[in-house]
Design a protein around this motif. Structure first.
Motif, PDB file in Angstrom:
ATOM      1  N   SER A   1      -3.357 -74.824  82.558  1.00  0.00           N
ATOM      2  CA  SER A   1      -4.468 -75.477  83.238  1.00  0.00           C
ATOM      3  C   SER A   1      -5.721 -74.650  83.066  1.00  0.00           C
ATOM      4  CB  SER A   1      -4.170 -75.648  84.731  1.00  0.00           C
ATOM      5  OG  SER A   1      -4.121 -74.386  85.381  1.00  0.00           O
ATOM      6  N   GLU A   2      -6.835 -75.252  83.430  1.00  0.00           N
ATOM      7  CA  GLU A   2      -8.104 -74.546  83.368  1.00  0.00           C
ATOM      8  C   GLU A   2      -8.102 -73.340  84.293  1.00  0.00           C
ATOM      9  OE1 GLU A   2     -12.720 -75.390  84.756  1.00  0.00           O
ATOM     10  OE2 GLU A   2     -11.360 -77.074  84.374  1.00  0.00           O
ATOM     11  N   LYS A   3      -7.500 -73.490  85.473  1.00  0.00           N
ATOM     12  CA  LYS A   3      -7.509 -72.424  86.462  1.00  0.00           C
ATOM     13  C   LYS A   3      -6.656 -71.226  86.050  1.00  0.00           C
ATOM     14  CE  LYS A   3      -8.393 -75.435  90.439  1.00  0.00           C
ATOM     15  NZ  LYS A   3      -7.891 -75.906  91.757  1.00  0.00           N
ATOM     16  N   SER A   4      -5.532 -71.499  85.385  1.00  0.00           N
ATOM     17  CA  SER A   4      -4.631 -70.408  85.005  1.00  0.00           C
ATOM     18  C   SER A   4      -4.966 -69.799  83.653  1.00  0.00           C
ATOM     19  CB  SER A   4      -3.186 -70.915  84.980  1.00  0.00           C
ATOM     20  OG  SER A   4      -3.020 -71.899  83.957  1.00  0.00           O
ATOM     21  N   ALA A   5      -5.909 -70.378  82.922  1.00  0.00           N
ATOM     22  CA  ALA A   5      -6.205 -69.939  81.557  1.00  0.00           C
ATOM     23  C   ALA A   5      -7.023 -68.664  81.519  1.00  0.00           C
ATOM     24  CB  ALA A   5      -6.933 -71.049  80.801  1.00  0.00           C
ATOM     25  N   GLY A   6      -6.881 -67.960  80.413  1.00  0.00           N
ATOM     26  CA  GLY A   6      -7.706 -66.791  80.157  1.00  0.00           C
ATOM     27  C   GLY A   6      -8.942 -67.185  79.377  1.00  0.00           C
ATOM     28  N   THR A   7      -9.744 -66.208  79.045  1.00  0.00           N
ATOM     29  CA  THR A   7     -10.931 -66.463  78.239  1.00  0.00           C
ATOM     30  C   THR A   7     -10.597 -66.313  76.759  1.00  0.00           C
ATOM     31  OG1 THR A   7     -11.640 -64.152  78.234  1.00  0.00           O
ATOM     32  CG2 THR A   7     -12.373 -65.538  80.090  1.00  0.00           C
ATOM     33  N   LEU A   8     -11.492 -66.793  75.926  1.00  0.00           N
ATOM     34  CA  LEU A   8     -11.286 -66.633  74.484  1.00  0.00           C
ATOM     35  C   LEU A   8     -11.225 -65.151  74.118  1.00  0.00           C
ATOM     36  CD1 LEU A   8     -13.712 -69.371  73.064  1.00  0.00           C
ATOM     37  CD2 LEU A   8     -11.233 -69.515  73.400  1.00  0.00           C
ATOM     38  N   ALA A   9     -11.978 -64.343  74.815  1.00  0.00           N
ATOM     39  CA  ALA A   9     -12.004 -62.909  74.519  1.00  0.00           C
ATOM     40  C   ALA A   9     -10.682 -62.228  74.843  1.00  0.00           C
ATOM     41  CB  ALA A   9     -13.138 -62.235  75.299  1.00  0.00           C
ATOM     42  N   THR A  10      -9.984 -62.738  75.870  1.00  0.00           N
ATOM     43  CA  THR A  10      -8.723 -62.094  76.260  1.00  0.00           C
ATOM     44  C   THR A  10      -7.529 -62.648  75.486  1.00  0.00           C
ATOM     45  OG1 THR A  10      -8.458 -63.670  78.098  1.00  0.00           O
ATOM     46  CG2 THR A  10      -9.565 -61.579  78.575  1.00  0.00           C
ATOM     47  N   VAL A  11      -7.477 -63.943  75.246  1.00  0.00           N
ATOM     48  CA  VAL A  11      -6.285 -64.504  74.592  1.00  0.00           C
ATOM     49  C   VAL A  11      -6.189 -64.102  73.133  1.00  0.00           C
ATOM     50  CG1 VAL A  11      -6.175 -66.464  76.179  1.00  0.00           C
ATOM     51  CG2 VAL A  11      -7.380 -66.727  73.994  1.00  0.00           C
ATOM     52  N   LYS A  12      -7.324 -63.820  72.489  1.00  0.00           N
ATOM     53  CA  LYS A  12      -7.271 -63.477  71.069  1.00  0.00           C
ATOM     54  C   LYS A  12      -6.571 -62.146  70.815  1.00  0.00           C
ATOM     55  CE  LYS A  12     -11.763 -61.174  70.539  1.00  0.00           C
ATOM     56  NZ  LYS A  12     -13.077 -61.263  69.830  1.00  0.00           N
ATOM     57  N   LYS A  13      -6.378 -61.357  71.881  1.00  0.00           N
ATOM     58  CA  LYS A  13      -5.674 -60.090  71.750  1.00  0.00           C
ATOM     59  C   LYS A  13      -4.163 -60.252  71.824  1.00  0.00           C
ATOM     60  CE  LYS A  13      -9.549 -57.691  73.980  1.00  0.00           C
ATOM     61  NZ  LYS A  13      -9.954 -56.870  75.144  1.00  0.00           N
ATOM     62  N   GLU A  14      -3.697 -61.454  72.199  1.00  0.00           N
ATOM     63  CA  GLU A  14      -2.276 -61.731  72.347  1.00  0.00           C
ATOM     64  C   GLU A  14      -1.742 -62.476  71.121  1.00  0.00           C
ATOM     65  OE1 GLU A  14      -0.585 -60.726  74.987  1.00  0.00           O
ATOM     66  OE2 GLU A  14      -2.288 -60.044  76.191  1.00  0.00           O
ATOM     67  N   PHE A  15      -0.473 -62.249  70.785  1.00  0.00           N
ATOM     68  CA  PHE A  15       0.214 -63.011  69.734  1.00  0.00           C
ATOM     69  C   PHE A  15      -0.638 -63.141  68.467  1.00  0.00           C
ATOM     70  CE2 PHE A  15       1.742 -64.608  73.862  1.00  0.00           C
ATOM     71  CZ  PHE A  15       3.091 -64.318  73.745  1.00  0.00           C
ATOM     72  N   THR A  16      -1.069 -62.012  67.933  1.00  0.00           N
ATOM     73  CA  THR A  16      -1.978 -62.026  66.789  1.00  0.00           C
ATOM     74  C   THR A  16      -1.361 -62.635  65.530  1.00  0.00           C
ATOM     75  OG1 THR A  16      -1.323 -59.736  66.307  1.00  0.00           O
ATOM     76  CG2 THR A  16      -3.317 -60.069  67.626  1.00  0.00           C
ATOM     77  N   GLU A  17      -0.026 -62.728  65.495  1.00  0.00           N
ATOM     78  CA  GLU A  17       0.594 -63.391  64.334  1.00  0.00           C
ATOM     79  C   GLU A  17       0.249 -64.877  64.276  1.00  0.00           C
ATOM     80  OE1 GLU A  17       4.065 -63.236  67.387  1.00  0.00           O
ATOM     81  OE2 GLU A  17       2.146 -62.246  66.982  1.00  0.00           O
ATOM     82  N   TYR A  18      -0.248 -65.412  65.401  1.00  0.00           N
ATOM     83  CA  TYR A  18      -0.631 -66.814  65.454  1.00  0.00           C
ATOM     84  C   TYR A  18      -2.139 -67.012  65.497  1.00  0.00           C
ATOM     85  CZ  TYR A  18       4.317 -67.413  66.363  1.00  0.00           C
ATOM     86  OH  TYR A  18       5.693 -67.371  66.268  1.00  0.00           O
ATOM     87  N   THR A  19      -2.892 -65.980  65.097  1.00  0.00           N
ATOM     88  CA  THR A  19      -4.334 -66.145  64.915  1.00  0.00           C
ATOM     89  C   THR A  19      -4.749 -65.836  63.474  1.00  0.00           C
ATOM     90  OG1 THR A  19      -4.729 -63.845  65.617  1.00  0.00           O
ATOM     91  CG2 THR A  19      -4.866 -65.576  67.314  1.00  0.00           C
ATOM     92  N   ARG A  20      -3.797 -65.391  62.666  1.00  0.00           N
ATOM     93  CA  ARG A  20      -4.119 -64.995  61.297  1.00  0.00           C
ATOM     94  C   ARG A  20      -4.143 -66.216  60.371  1.00  0.00           C
ATOM     95  NH1 ARG A  20       1.781 -62.223  60.398  1.00  0.00           N
ATOM     96  NH2 ARG A  20       2.897 -64.105  59.723  1.00  0.00           N
TER      97      ARG A  20
END
Length: 479
Positions: free
Chosen positions: A299-318
């Motif tokens: 949900s919107e309330k439980s979500a992180g920011t773009l700045a924080t989520v990009k540090k997680e699970f980097t194998e799925y941002t490459r």
């Protein structure tokens, strides 16, 4: 609804992996049959060279998918040295005017694969596995050593030209078997090939030539005459392939789009790769598999920011071959879609809705394409929707992976692909094919990950589905 567009490309990936296995003599003519209707023809030729062997397999097959037609043409060439080791492989694919070419050079420790599609070029290096052999044809490889003893086993790897990855297969000679074929009983050599996605049984005569082979969704491969193989270009059967491959439960689901939790009993197959996750729970017992589907809803309330989520699970941002996340055009578009939005959930939702809005279904395109080419044409099947959406999400730092499985539609479960995005506290599923904020609990997930892993999908051939419980979602999550 564009589920009708998803199946053909899934079928193509499965069949392509095993087409080279059919070159059993100088030239073989093989028909692909569904319920005794021919949907394709394969011409396989093998000849010796001065330093080894050359094989070429030409195939053309098609399908009717809920009223739409699609045709795929493939030419696969391979070269082997005197020891049977692959040295080079070229694969050309064409569908609906789209062309793709793969060239693979096999070294001792690595394979260099280059794909050219719609003016785009991508090169990938694959490490050579140590627990098996790299072959284009396990049947020929084993037969060259003489008639095998029963229970002879081998591990072989076959290049999947759609995913640019190696697929591990286990090949086993099970000995002689009495079969009935063409109304006659006969003895046959029984070869079983276990692919992670399905199991194929091949029956050969004493000379090692193909009698028939089973394939996915009840299809059969068997020899045909040269005249049959060359005599017509029409391979579209009256039987609908998507409908024939769907799995119908014992009773229909009530308001499937509103189901929050769904409990099913699966019987008739072990399905060892079916696993539990935040999306579903798998329990095995003597009666089969108890599958409870309970999608994670971010949900919107439980979500992180773009700045924080990009540090997680980097194998799925490459970047991946199908996902050029560093493309200036992709990055620019993603930023335009989200504007000043920094909430990861809301940004992913904006991208999901955008892809659904701009895309239109086209089941005739059966070659694998990357997100840039998909964006240019703005048409395709569910896999194209998912690849484009996941690429746009990754380009702004949202971890996104592809999910493959089945979804309930009309009266049965149909093969489908969607997207899972990590928005801060879990993996929320988005389906750009439908464009909704949340998926229902009618999605059976078979695999997820980067494209190569997401496409290692097994089938539910022969599985019986019994509906045990349907829990409707409260009104506040029916979006």
């Amino acid at each position: 609804m564009t589920l009708k567009n998803s199946f053909f490309r899934f079928l193509a990936a499965l069949l392509l992996a095993h087409l080279p296995m059919l070159a059993l003599s100088d030239t073989e003519y093989i028909g692909v049959f569904l319920q005794d209707q021919r949907i394709g023809a394969i011409i396989a030729t093998t000849r010796p060279t001065s330093d080894g062997r050359y094989s070429v397999v030409t195939t053309k097959f098609g399908a009717r998918l809920l009223g739409q037609e699609a045709i795929l043409e493939v030419v696969s060439e391979s070269w082997s040295d005197s020891t049977g080791r692959l040295t080079k492989q070229n694969v050309r694919m064409e569908s609906a005017g789209r062309k793709s070419q793969i060239k693979a050079l096999y070294g001792k420790d690595k394979i260099t694969v280059t794909r050219e599609s719609e003016g785009e070029r991508f090169t990938k290096t694959i490490e050579v596995p140590q627990d098996g052999s790299l072959v284009d044809d396990p049947v020929v490889t084993l037969l060259q050593k003489g008639k095998p003893e029963a229970r002879t086993k081998a591990v072989i790897y076959v290049l999947d030209p759609t995913m640019l990855s190696l697929v591990r297969n286990e090949v086993e000679w099970k000995g002689e078997k009495e079969i009935t074929f063409g109304g006659q009983e006969r003895k046959a050599l029984w070869l079983q090939i276990k692919d992670p996605r399905f199991t194929s049984d091949m029956f050969l005569d004493p000379k090692g030539e193909l009698i028939y082979a089973t394939s996915v969704f009840g299809m059969q491969l068997r020899p045909i005459s040269r005249e049959e193989a060359l005599g017509t270009n029409q391979y579209i059967p009256s039987i609908d392939l998507a409908t024939a491959s769907s799995v119908r439960p014992d009773k229909p689901l009530i308001e499937p789009d509103k189901i929050l939790k769904l409990t099913l009993r699966l019987e008739g197959a072990d399905l060892p790769l079916l696993s539990s996750s935040s999306h579903q729970t798998v329990k095995r017992d003597s009666n089969g598999i108890l599958l409870t589907i309970h999608p994670y809803y971010g949900s919107e309330k439980s979500a992180g920011t773009l700045a924080t989520v990009k540090k997680e699970f980097t194998e799925y941002t490459r970047a991946e071959p199908q996902m050029p996340v560093n493309s200036p055009a992709i990055k620019k578009l993603a930023k335009q879609i989200i504007g000043k939005e920094t909430n990861a959930f809301k940004a992913a939702l904006l991208i999901n809705k955008y892809v659904h809005k701009i895309m239109k279904p086209n089941a005739s395109i059966a070659v694998m394409r990357n997100a840039e080419e998909i964006l240019k044409t703005k048409e395709g099947v569910c896999r194209d929707y998912a690849v484009l959406a996941a690429t746009l999400m990754r380009s702004i730092g949202i971890p996104a992976r592809l999910a493959t499985g089945l979804v309930y539609w009309n009266d049965g479960f149909y093969y489908h692909m969607w997207v899972e995005a990590y928005t801060g506290t879990g993996w929320h599923a988005f389906d750009p094919t439908q464009g909704k904020e949340r998926i229902s609990a009618t999605y059976i997930k078979l695999a997820s990950g980067n494209p190569d892993k997401a496409m290692e999908v097994y089938t539910l051939d022969g599985v019986k589905i019994t509906v045990l419980e349907q829990v409707p979602a409260p009104k506040e999550v029916r979006r």
